[in-house]
Design a protein around this motif. Structure first.
Motif, PDB file in Angstrom:
ATOM      1  N   TYR A 287      42.061  -0.145  29.893  1.00  0.00           N
ATOM      2  CA  TYR A 287      41.577   1.222  30.095  1.00  0.00           C
ATOM      3  C   TYR A 287      42.555   2.153  29.391  1.00  0.00           C
ATOM      4  CZ  TYR A 287      38.117  -0.268  33.507  1.00  0.00           C
ATOM      5  OH  TYR A 287      37.039  -0.848  34.104  1.00  0.00           O
ATOM      6  N   TYR A 288      42.019   3.081  28.598  1.00  0.00           N
ATOM      7  CA  TYR A 288      42.866   3.892  27.719  1.00  0.00           C
ATOM      8  C   TYR A 288      42.672   5.373  28.036  1.00  0.00           C
ATOM      9  CZ  TYR A 288      44.639   5.813  23.285  1.00  0.00           C
ATOM     10  OH  TYR A 288      45.327   6.504  22.329  1.00  0.00           O
ATOM     11  N   ASP A 289      43.793   6.095  28.199  1.00  0.00           N
ATOM     12  CA  ASP A 289      43.705   7.526  28.505  1.00  0.00           C
ATOM     13  C   ASP A 289      44.416   8.394  27.470  1.00  0.00           C
ATOM     14  OD1 ASP A 289      46.383   7.148  28.965  1.00  0.00           O
ATOM     15  OD2 ASP A 289      46.287   7.420  31.142  1.00  0.00           O
ATOM     16  N   ASN A 290      44.836   7.800  26.339  1.00  0.00           N
ATOM     17  CA  ASN A 290      45.507   8.527  25.252  1.00  0.00           C
ATOM     18  C   ASN A 290      46.672   9.367  25.798  1.00  0.00           C
ATOM     19  OD1 ASN A 290      46.158   9.459  22.719  1.00  0.00           O
ATOM     20  ND2 ASN A 290      44.519  11.000  22.627  1.00  0.00           N
ATOM     21  N   ASN A 291      47.636   8.646  26.363  1.00  0.00           N
ATOM     22  CA  ASN A 291      48.852   9.304  26.894  1.00  0.00           C
ATOM     23  C   ASN A 291      48.520  10.362  27.938  1.00  0.00           C
ATOM     24  OD1 ASN A 291      50.635   7.770  25.277  1.00  0.00           O
ATOM     25  ND2 ASN A 291      50.233   9.150  23.533  1.00  0.00           N
ATOM     26  N   ARG A 292      47.683   9.944  28.896  1.00  0.00           N
ATOM     27  CA  ARG A 292      47.315  10.795  30.030  1.00  0.00           C
ATOM     28  C   ARG A 292      46.636  12.097  29.586  1.00  0.00           C
ATOM     29  NH1 ARG A 292      49.018   8.895  34.637  1.00  0.00           N
ATOM     30  NH2 ARG A 292      48.804  10.899  35.717  1.00  0.00           N
ATOM     31  N   HIS A 293      45.682  11.951  28.673  1.00  0.00           N
ATOM     32  CA  HIS A 293      44.880  13.108  28.265  1.00  0.00           C
ATOM     33  C   HIS A 293      44.118  13.611  29.494  1.00  0.00           C
ATOM     34  CE1 HIS A 293      41.673  15.448  26.394  1.00  0.00           C
ATOM     35  NE2 HIS A 293      42.405  15.467  25.284  1.00  0.00           N
ATOM     36  N   PRO A 294      44.055  14.917  29.713  1.00  0.00           N
ATOM     37  CA  PRO A 294      43.417  15.462  30.924  1.00  0.00           C
ATOM     38  C   PRO A 294      42.000  14.940  31.157  1.00  0.00           C
ATOM     39  CG  PRO A 294      44.552  17.200  29.740  1.00  0.00           C
ATOM     40  CD  PRO A 294      44.640  15.983  28.873  1.00  0.00           C
ATOM     41  N   LEU A 295      41.251  14.732  30.101  1.00  0.00           N
ATOM     42  CA  LEU A 295      39.869  14.277  30.263  1.00  0.00           C
ATOM     43  C   LEU A 295      39.771  12.813  30.672  1.00  0.00           C
ATOM     44  CD1 LEU A 295      37.939  15.925  27.277  1.00  0.00           C
ATOM     45  CD2 LEU A 295      37.599  16.348  29.709  1.00  0.00           C
ATOM     46  N   TYR A 296      40.803  12.017  30.340  1.00  0.00           N
ATOM     47  CA  TYR A 296      40.692  10.574  30.539  1.00  0.00           C
ATOM     48  C   TYR A 296      41.709  10.006  31.517  1.00  0.00           C
ATOM     49  CZ  TYR A 296      37.746  11.148  26.485  1.00  0.00           C
ATOM     50  OH  TYR A 296      36.766  11.558  25.643  1.00  0.00           O
ATOM     51  N   THR A 297      42.443  10.883  32.202  1.00  0.00           N
ATOM     52  CA  THR A 297      43.400  10.397  33.197  1.00  0.00           C
ATOM     53  C   THR A 297      42.674   9.757  34.376  1.00  0.00           C
ATOM     54  OG1 THR A 297      44.996  12.099  32.573  1.00  0.00           O
ATOM     55  CG2 THR A 297      45.312  11.050  34.718  1.00  0.00           C
ATOM     56  N   ILE A 298      41.633  10.431  34.837  1.00  0.00           N
ATOM     57  CA  ILE A 298      40.857   9.890  35.962  1.00  0.00           C
ATOM     58  C   ILE A 298      39.794   8.909  35.467  1.00  0.00           C
ATOM     59  CG2 ILE A 298      39.279  10.487  37.840  1.00  0.00           C
ATOM     60  CD1 ILE A 298      40.735  13.142  38.088  1.00  0.00           C
ATOM     61  N   GLY A 299      39.167   9.213  34.351  1.00  0.00           N
ATOM     62  CA  GLY A 299      38.107   8.348  33.809  1.00  0.00           C
ATOM     63  C   GLY A 299      38.466   7.823  32.437  1.00  0.00           C
ATOM     64  N   PRO A 300      39.408   6.876  32.351  1.00  0.00           N
ATOM     65  CA  PRO A 300      39.809   6.350  31.039  1.00  0.00           C
ATOM     66  C   PRO A 300      38.666   5.597  30.366  1.00  0.00           C
ATOM     67  CG  PRO A 300      40.718   4.987  32.782  1.00  0.00           C
ATOM     68  CD  PRO A 300      40.092   6.164  33.457  1.00  0.00           C
ATOM     69  N   VAL A 301      38.764   5.457  29.047  1.00  0.00           N
ATOM     70  CA  VAL A 301      37.730   4.751  28.297  1.00  0.00           C
ATOM     71  C   VAL A 301      38.092   3.271  28.188  1.00  0.00           C
ATOM     72  CG1 VAL A 301      37.029   6.759  26.975  1.00  0.00           C
ATOM     73  CG2 VAL A 301      38.858   5.310  26.095  1.00  0.00           C
ATOM     74  N   LYS A 302      37.088   2.448  27.951  1.00  0.00           N
ATOM     75  CA  LYS A 302      37.297   1.000  27.800  1.00  0.00           C
ATOM     76  C   LYS A 302      37.640   0.689  26.348  1.00  0.00           C
ATOM     77  CE  LYS A 302      33.945  -0.030  31.458  1.00  0.00           C
ATOM     78  NZ  LYS A 302      32.630  -0.669  31.752  1.00  0.00           N
ATOM     79  N   GLN A 303      38.808   0.133  26.145  1.00  0.00           N
ATOM     80  CA  GLN A 303      39.293  -0.144  24.794  1.00  0.00           C
ATOM     81  C   GLN A 303      39.511  -1.655  24.624  1.00  0.00           C
ATOM     82  OE1 GLN A 303      43.498   0.519  23.399  1.00  0.00           O
ATOM     83  NE2 GLN A 303      42.593   2.352  22.470  1.00  0.00           N
ATOM     84  N   GLU A 304      39.082  -2.168  23.499  1.00  0.00           N
ATOM     85  CA  GLU A 304      39.230  -3.607  23.213  1.00  0.00           C
ATOM     86  C   GLU A 304      39.822  -3.793  21.823  1.00  0.00           C
ATOM     87  OE1 GLU A 304      36.491  -7.662  22.592  1.00  0.00           O
ATOM     88  OE2 GLU A 304      35.545  -5.726  22.993  1.00  0.00           O
ATOM     89  N   ASP A 305      40.782  -4.710  21.701  1.00  0.00           N
ATOM     90  CA  ASP A 305      41.345  -5.050  20.393  1.00  0.00           C
ATOM     91  C   ASP A 305      40.377  -5.969  19.664  1.00  0.00           C
ATOM     92  OD1 ASP A 305      43.683  -3.659  20.948  1.00  0.00           O
ATOM     93  OD2 ASP A 305      44.651  -5.403  21.862  1.00  0.00           O
ATOM     94  N   GLU A 306      39.888  -5.521  18.502  1.00  0.00           N
ATOM     95  CA  GLU A 306      39.022  -6.361  17.675  1.00  0.00           C
ATOM     96  C   GLU A 306      39.848  -7.175  16.679  1.00  0.00           C
ATOM     97  OE1 GLU A 306      35.858  -7.188  17.144  1.00  0.00           O
ATOM     98  OE2 GLU A 306      34.824  -5.993  18.650  1.00  0.00           O
TER      99      GLU A 306
END
Length: 491
Positions: A287-306
């Motif tokens: 789960y990725y929040d881009n260094n605790r970005h306000p928009l993604y701190t509570i709802g982080p995005v799903k990130q996968e290494d391809e």
């Protein structure tokens, strides 16, 4: 007066012959209408799904460009003004010879890329196609003959042979067709000869003459092939030793070097991928929040290494169904054939190897586009204000924009693809498959600003289905403090 009676009798006979001919003509039109009525009823239920099958796309081009013309000639004899005027109006929207040729070449490209034999394409049993697929379509002997003729017109004797042989096979199996076996054999023998196979060319010529003993070109070719074959056998004896050593050298060269096109085609088929189990074990999901970005701190995005080197990341569930539909709705009216830069003229032009269509959407055109742009900026941390939005017709679009090179690529996948359509990176042996609702991201430049040539990539042709993607090319300008320059060239 008796003579007039016999004249009238003769006229009545002629009139009956005309009626029979008219009835026969109308019966042909009726059969054609019933066949097309059933086909279009099925096709219009799901146009994209129907045209996702490449054989359907080719046959649509062929019908509109060739077969509807034959119907026109048939109906013209009946002076059906209503139909002809309507057909004349609609003809301006019909594909032309170039379009039909392009559709044929697309089939040939699929054939080569995915190593499909002609029988597989002709029967419609493409890889990934289910047996219950309602859009499955087959090629007739005449269709195969047409593909062979198009290849022949391009001096592509390899594909000419393949498709003429398939047409011949279907004719030998008893299929009724307007394609004549003599004409097929004529093309087949010449295409085989052009590839240096004199013995097979001679066999096809002899068979042609068994069907039509008076065929003038075949009679001439028979003598010529006999002469050339004798000459070839004599030369082979003298050069057999030299050829043996040359073949060994070619095998060594082939084993040590794989041309880029072959690497590309292998990756499209799912072969030659260079991800080892050890490297695979180092790829993670998070789960990725881009260094605790306000928009993604509570709802982080799903990130996968391809991929690890270069790093290619996939974001899951990053675009909603409604957003994808809105982007498609905005783009459809503006879709145009994609262009490439012609190094000789310095202008943008279409290319046969690039048959996709594209449209460019600016952030101000709709809130959804603006929202997607902001999402890319929030997740990547890069400024998208200097990213590409509108297609430029200048040969040096980057210079015109004044925003530097493309530092990174963000690619939304807005559809699943039944077969084919991967994004491949030939230099590193990577293949990224389309997954609806996801996006992939990678840097095209090192932090130093030097180009990372390992990110050179290409899209595989879609074998079955449709592919919708949305690119965002992010430029150097504006990233000076967001991605500072490294101290080393490949930082």
């Amino acid at each position: 007066m008796t003579d007039l009676l016999f004249t009238e009798k003769d006229l009545v006979t002629s009139l009956k012959d005309y009626i029979k001919a008219e009835e026969s003509k109308l019966e042909q039109v009726k059969q054609w209408a019933e066949k097309l009525d059933a086909l279009t009823a099925t096709a219009t239920q799901d146009p994209e799904g129907f045209l996702g099958h490449p054989v359907n796309a080719f046959k649509l081009m062929k019908r509109l460009n060739t077969e509807w013309g034959e119907v026109e000639d048939l109906v013209l004899k009946d002076m059906s003004d209503g139909f002809i005027s309507n057909l004349t109006i609609q003809r301006q929207y019909f594909p032309n010879d170039e379009d039909q040729t392009g559709a044929a070449k697309a089939l040939l490209r699929l054939q080569d890329t995915y190593q499909l034999d002609t029988q597989t394409i002709s029967s419609g049993d493409l890889p990934g196609a289910t047996t219950s697929l309602s859009f499955k379509s087959t090629l007739t002997a005449e269709d195969c003959f047409e593909l062979g003729k198009i290849a022949y017109s391009e001096a592509d004797y390899y594909h000419t042979e393949l498709w003429m042989a398939q047409a011949l096979k279907q004719l030998d199996e008893g299929e009724e067709s307007s394609a004549e076996i003599v004409t097929v054999l004529d093309y087949l023998s010449y295409s085989v000869y052009q590839q240096g196979e004199l013995e097979r060319a001679l066999e096809h010529t002899k068979r042609l003459l068994s069907v039509d003993p008076e065929h003038q070109r075949a009679l001439g070719n028979l003598k010529y092939f006999d002469y050339q074959l004798a000459k070839q056998k004599k030369a082979e004896k003298e050069q057999s030793a030299k050829e043996e050593s040359k073949k060994e050298q070619e095998k060594m060269t082939e084993a040590g070097y794989l041309p880029e096109k072959r690497k590309y085609e292998q990756l499209c088929r799912g072969q030659g991928i260079k991800m080892t189990p050890r490297r695979q074990s180092r790829l993670f999901c998070r789960y990725y929040d881009n260094n605790r970005h306000p928009l993604y701190t509570i709802g982080p995005v799903k990130q996968e290494d391809e991929w690890d080197r270069p790093r290619i990341i996939r974001y899951h569930e990053i675009i909603t169904e409604k957003e994808m539909e809105k982007v498609k709705e905005l783009a459809k009216p503006r879709l145009r054939r994609a262009t490439v830069h012609d190094p000789q003229t310095g202008k943008l032009t279409t290319a046969q190897y690039r048959v996709s269509k594209s449209a460019w959407l600016a952030a101000y055109e709709h809130p959804v586009v603006d929202r997607l742009n902001q999402r890319i900026e929030d997740i990547t941390g890069l400024d998208v204000k200097t990213a590409e939005e509108l297609q430029k017709d200048e040969p040096d679009a980057f210079k015109e924009l004044g925003t530097g090179n493309r530092i990174a690529t963000w690619l939304f996948y807005m559809s699943d693809v039944t077969a084919g359509g991967a994004t491949v990176f030939p230099d590193i042996g990577a293949a990224v498959k389309p997954m609806k609702g996801t996006a992939v991201f990678w840097y095209n430049l090192f932090a130093s600003g030097e180009g990372d040539y390992s990110t050179r990539h290409a899209a595989c042709p879609v074998l079955l289905g449709n592919k919708w993607v949305s690119n965002k090319w992010i430029h150097e300008r504006g990233q000076e403090f967001r991605r500072p320059c490294g101290l080393k060239e490949k930082d």
